[in-house]
Write an enzyme that holds these catalytic residues in place. Sequence first.
Site, PDB file in Angstrom:
ATOM      1  N   HIS A 138      10.618  -0.767 -16.235  1.00 30.60           N
ATOM      2  CA  HIS A 138      10.348   0.318 -15.371  1.00 30.60           C
ATOM      3  C   HIS A 138      10.734   1.723 -15.977  1.00 30.60           C
ATOM      4  CE1 HIS A 138       8.656  -1.283 -11.808  1.00 30.60           C
ATOM      5  NE2 HIS A 138       9.725  -2.090 -12.015  1.00 30.60           N
ATOM      6  N   LYS A 546      10.157   1.601   0.795  1.00 30.11           N
ATOM      7  CA  LYS A 546       9.439   2.829   0.619  1.00 30.11           C
ATOM      8  C   LYS A 546       8.276   2.954   1.943  1.00 30.11           C
ATOM      9  CE  LYS A 546       6.007   5.416  -2.056  1.00 30.11           C
ATOM     10  NZ  LYS A 546       4.608   4.675  -1.693  1.00 30.11           N
TER      11      LYS A 546
END
Length: 883
Positions: A138, A546
């Site tokens: 990431h 999210k």
Amino acid sequence: MNEQYSALRSNVSMLGKVLGETIKDALGEHILDRVETIRKLSKSSRAGNEANRQELLTTLQNLSNDELLPVARAFSQFLNLANTAEQYHSISPKGEAASNPEVIARTLRKLKNQPDLNDATIKKAVESLSLELVLTAHPTEITRRTLIHKMGEINNCLKQLDNTDIADYERHQVMRRLRQLIAQSWHTDEIRKQRPSPVDEAKWGFAVVENSLWQGVPNYLRELNEQLEENLGYKLTVDFVPVRFTSWMGGDRDGNPNVTADITRHVLLLSRWKATDLFLKDIHILVSELSMVDATPELLALVGEEGASEPYRYLMKKLRARLMATQSWLEARLKGEKLPKPAGLLTQNEQLWEPLYACYQSLQACGMGIIANGELLDTLRRVKCFGVPLVRIDIRQESTRHTEALGEITRYLGIGDYESWSEADKQAFLIRELNSKRPLLPRNWEPSNDTREVLETCKVIAEAPKGSIAAYVISMAKTPSDVLAVHLLLKEAGIGFAMPVAPLFETLDDLNNADDVMTQLLNIDWYRGLIQGKQMVMIGYSDSAKDAGVMAASWAQYQAQDALIKTCEKAGIELTLFHGRGGSIGRGGAPAHAALLSQPPGSLKGGLRVTEQGEMIRFKYGLPEVTVSSLSLYTSAILEANLLPPPEPKDSWRHIMDELSVISCETYRGYVRENKDFVPYFRSATPEQELGKLPLGSRPAKRRPTGGVESLRAIPWIFAWTQNRLMLPAWLGAGTALQKVVEDGKQSELEAMCRDWPFFSTRLGMLEMVFSKADLWLADYYDQRLVAKTLWPLGKELRDLLEEDIKVVLAIANDSHLMADLPWIAESIQLRNVYTDPLNVLQAELLYRSRLTEEQGKSPDPRVEQALMVTIAGVAAGMRNTG
């Protein structure tokens, strides 16, 4: 408390002093004075001196463009040094966590003291241990590899200085080396000039293996063996290695067009090349060490007359020759040359294992166990852990890409449009084709580029040596056909074995439907026959948080796991839950031990498979000693979760969680999705737009180039809010929901949940951690400097909400201040704040200057842009996680 950390504080202070001398040598006394003034003002501001806080703001606002970069770099580098000192402190003899391996001994003693557990049961649990750590690239690892290496060297210096027997002249030498390393770091650009390619990311992963895991894994196994012998009188077998490493670097193509089939093929070859390189170093040592003559008749028969005089060396030299031939062939392939495979090409772990194990058995039988259990045992364990592939890779692709590919095929064949079919029709078609003996793909058909890429990837999987690819992960999986589609595409590519295909459920709705999807799949006879009693399912933490906020997401994750465990148990299927956690709280991050014990009972029966992301890889596996510590923590948590599972939550607790979930999700979405001011506020109050300029990972920040918050990846979403210290995704909605339940007269029930249910207490603990890192005055300062006045009320509303949330969490946890039970972490955050605050204030100033320049239509000032990037990296270092 301070005494306990005096060693850490004195190391931090010493490193800061050396950095100060370096800055003075490089830029002169006046810059050092400026930095020192800012540091003192920041310290005083943190202690509550309002006048000094105002002076700090004025000083940073008035810096000239020439002063920006040196000041930003000074504080950013200091935080990197503080992190290095802290990492060393965690493994130093003076540190609180010095003997994390001791955690295994504590766990074993705790288990032995349970009246209903005997040694045989504990031994069985140890033997079934399984831990697979999936390294992902990431874009959160902000620190450059070259600086990471220097930080490792600084760590070594701290270790030498800790030795009380060190002579004065040696101490001077170490200090000189320390000064050199800090000077080298200062004169190295901390921001990459280009984004790393997927191959660069994979090389970063290999560097972690070489510099840390290669030594750390055998050391961990020695430690584990020692504790088992001492506490259970039981020795590990030579082939027992419960740890595996897999990587997404070079395999994760979800939303990343830079990861192609060719890239995956290249990374697989590169990984095998690196494995030969590392094993050659091991064998070189063994050739030198295994000079013994005595051997068993079996070994002598294996080496024949030619090797009888030095049988062990003879075998090692033969293995060395095979490794060298394999390496040469792989090198040629990496250069694009097509060479015939040499005789004895190493493609399977057994080819490495057999000669080494033959030597081991012979040494043991001839009374040389002390030699067998040295370097040779470590190498054998590396073969089991890393083997020929070094790290296996996962392939990850989004479900719609497979649907689109099949749609294109069915349209070409004139049998309809797969994409528009119902789920039942899709399943019927897929099962028919999976049972068919004829190929589906037409011979002379020219697919579109996107479809060709999907098919080529499947071909790479089919051609790769068995065992080098671990699993195929389907992101945004929603239906049984999503899983069957991948199996069909793999069949068409000619795969000769059942590749584990793991659906990834990651939105709130998908998590809630996960059990239905898997139940339908397990009711298909063909599918049951294929999976042979084993199933992997991935639970997404980042995107669900999210989508719905942390409270609703974490409850949906818990319920999905709970339901899947029960369904698979009933069906006699061994379930492996694969956890896609991030480093930050908003992406599911939590201290390993707490996180594992807070999962539903039975969730670790099939072992633990979890992603280790970005900067967390460095914090948890950056040094061999830290690796031993991290693996020991995981081991003890898995043993404890399997042998002393957490209680099933009471029905009343489940009802409260349902309530909290609904209220928190409504609150979260009310702001993020429905408040028209929210997106403009987010874009101006955080460096979200500027983050795209950082050459972090190879993945674009958005899944689609246009679109609002929903199209933004979970990582930049979290990263942006971490930068302005509001930390919003990690708490929004949670406190409001808790407050409502308290007002409904259920506080005592919440307190009982906090006390007796690890899932709930971990949630509150994670909220406390976030609250400790959030900062109201800094978030307010970003608003004043960067946000249109019309949006100020929204910022104030969010900060007020945060204040209320802190109060309600402290009331339920029965604490007077945050992190009361983790003083070590509270101390660490306090230590950093003095250096992070100036970077935050400076960042707000730089964003202001940068945006003003853009509004005026002028070209950006490179000094401002560069300093801004440094503050972003520095705040990330200060927060100890990015996204």
